[in-house]
Motif scaffolding. Sequence first.
Motif, short mmCIF file in Angstrom:
data_model
loop_
_atom_site.label_atom_id
_atom_site.label_comp_id
_atom_site.label_asym_id
_atom_site.label_seq_id
_atom_site.Cartn_x
_atom_site.Cartn_y
_atom_site.Cartn_z
N ASP A 145 22.20 65.85 11.27
CA ASP A 145 21.62 64.59 11.19
C ASP A 145 20.50 64.60 12.38
O ASP A 145 19.48 64.08 12.43
N GLU A 148 17.22 66.54 11.89
CA GLU A 148 16.27 65.89 10.77
C GLU A 148 15.67 64.79 11.58
O GLU A 148 14.38 64.40 11.50
N GLU A 149 16.64 63.97 12.37
CA GLU A 149 15.99 62.74 12.95
C GLU A 149 14.97 63.03 14.19
O GLU A 149 14.15 62.57 14.59
N ASP A 151 13.52 66.22 14.67
CA ASP A 151 12.79 67.58 14.05
C ASP A 151 13.02 68.46 15.07
O ASP A 151 11.94 68.84 15.76
N TYR A 213 19.27 59.58 23.58
CA TYR A 213 20.20 59.70 22.63
C TYR A 213 21.59 60.64 23.23
O TYR A 213 22.61 59.70 22.86
N SER A 217 24.38 57.64 22.36
CA SER A 217 24.96 57.94 21.04
C SER A 217 26.39 57.98 20.91
O SER A 217 27.06 57.89 19.81
#
Length: 583
Positions: A145, A148-149, A151, A213, A217
């Motif tokens: 995840d 993709e978030e 890159d 993050y 997160s």
Amino acid sequence: MKKLMLGNDAVARGVYEAGATVVSSYPGTPSTEITESLSKYDEIYSEWAPNEKVALEVAAGASIAGARAFSAMKHVGLNVAADPLFTMSYIGSNGGLVIAVADDPGMHSSQNEQDSRHYAIASKTVMLEPADSQEAKDYTIKAFDISEEFDTPVLVRLSTRISHSQSLVELQERREVELKEYTCNPSKNVMMPAMGRRRHVFVEERILKLKKYAEESGINEIELKDRSIGIISSGIAYQYAKEVFPDASFLKIGMPYPLPDKMILDFAGHVHKLIVIEELDPIIEEHCKALGLKVTGKNKLPLCGEYSADLLGHNLLGTEKGTYSLNEDILPVRPPVMCAGCPHRGFYHAVNRLKLIVTGDIGCYTLGALPPLNALDTCICMGAGFTAAHGFNKARGSEFSKKVIGVMGDSTFTHSGITGLVDIIYNKGISTVVVLDNSITGMTGHQNNPVNGFTIKGEKTKQVDIEKLAYAIGFERVRIVDPFDVDNTVKVLREETKADEPSLIIVQRPCALLKSVKYNGCTAVDQEKCRRCMMCMKIGCPAISDIDGRITIDETICVGCGLCTRVCKFGAMALKEDCKVEY
Ligand SMILES: Cc1ncc(C[n+]2csc(CCOP(=O)(O)OP(=O)(O)O)c2C)c(N)n1
């Protein structure tokens, strides 16, 4: 459903649940089981690549093409894959791109003890570090995840104890993830200076977003308890620290790069004394110091070797050995040894007859360095068996070079031996190099490889023909020998090392542990004929021992390969036909 799982199997389960479809890896302890486990999922294409650089490039291509892609390797494998890693950091991902890298503190099965966290920092990517099997699965899914978030490729760092210990894992359904759309995008996917410069700016901005993050997160967690001691730790070291300091406050780092500065400062503000507990290099510790914090860390704990609860107790609390875990001093030492029936043993016996200098390599055959064979002069990294021999040649001239041979196994040959052959030919070397072809990647536990002609799933495929390949490269002297025909092996080694041209010797005999290998008996010693010359002891077979003045064969270990019968000059060793050994 909950299942007791190895850390490595849990990573594989994470790759499966995350909906990945392409996996390419090269084996390496302690990471190997991840890909072996993945090969059992029909929904995922998996392969053994010839080396880690190829593996990561395949995964990179699959990611750019839109699939969730994965590659696993050991820490030194990441050295080989470093080139694509650093540029994939600029390219980023399309489908999620995740790389599991397994460190080996304590060097249970490695040639060095490097800390992979440096790679996350240097490549400016991201690293997650699980502390048990559940996290190994969860963090692997999270890694896709994040990839993709943000890159970016994401590294998941494991260590021997996380990879090879078991704990409970909650299993979930596989997420079916659609292939992402592929569009030709040279400014992102073709890294040349003009594009690279722009992407470097992107990478620096990405790190700032990832730092945020890391703070928000929940992947790094503060557990406030007794404020007199605050411990910052990650991975398996966190588990040891919890055992020794159950009441302390903790900042558990799940993401060792980039680190959460605000969280670290906040945590430090809540506790009286700050301790950083991390295996290998002081990466978190130096980071804390750079933030202006006073910490206890490597001033009390070692830089080298593996930690344990016992070591932490001893170094930080002054407890006795054995307080927290088994006192390892009481365990008998079991040095590694080539198996009974190992074909490498016959080869080294021949080498020793000629007193050759051996630039060796990494595989089961590295064990030839140990007594009584003592046959290796060097072992650097995969591939260096051939190239180091060429270096000896160029440093000390042709006459000296005739005493030197370069040696490697079949998997190592396709990993990084072929380019060494090219170097020798291209640069007018005269080295004699040897492939010990035992038809398997033995050292890491029997993985198929391009030379044995079977895929990861055991399907028949094209087989790389080492002999033809060597001729194609330009070698004109290529010989094939059976290492159990010791006299012929000695003869061929003598002829080839004397030659003024480069030559390749392919030493062919399958690993004794392969199911297809069936030796049919075991050896007995005729004590009347035995002269106690000790020649049989020189081959270092674990089945042969000298007990109370008698050479004795342990029938539970002997496979009946017959090598000892060939080295005994007095005919005192003979195969016992009636002794059937079941495998
Ligand atoms: C760069 C790197 N990748 C992986 C490994 C792990 N490893 C050690 S030996 C070996 C392969 C040995 O196979 P082979 O050359 O066929 O020799 P064998 O053990 O069968 O004798 C591997 C993969 C390593 N040491 N270095």
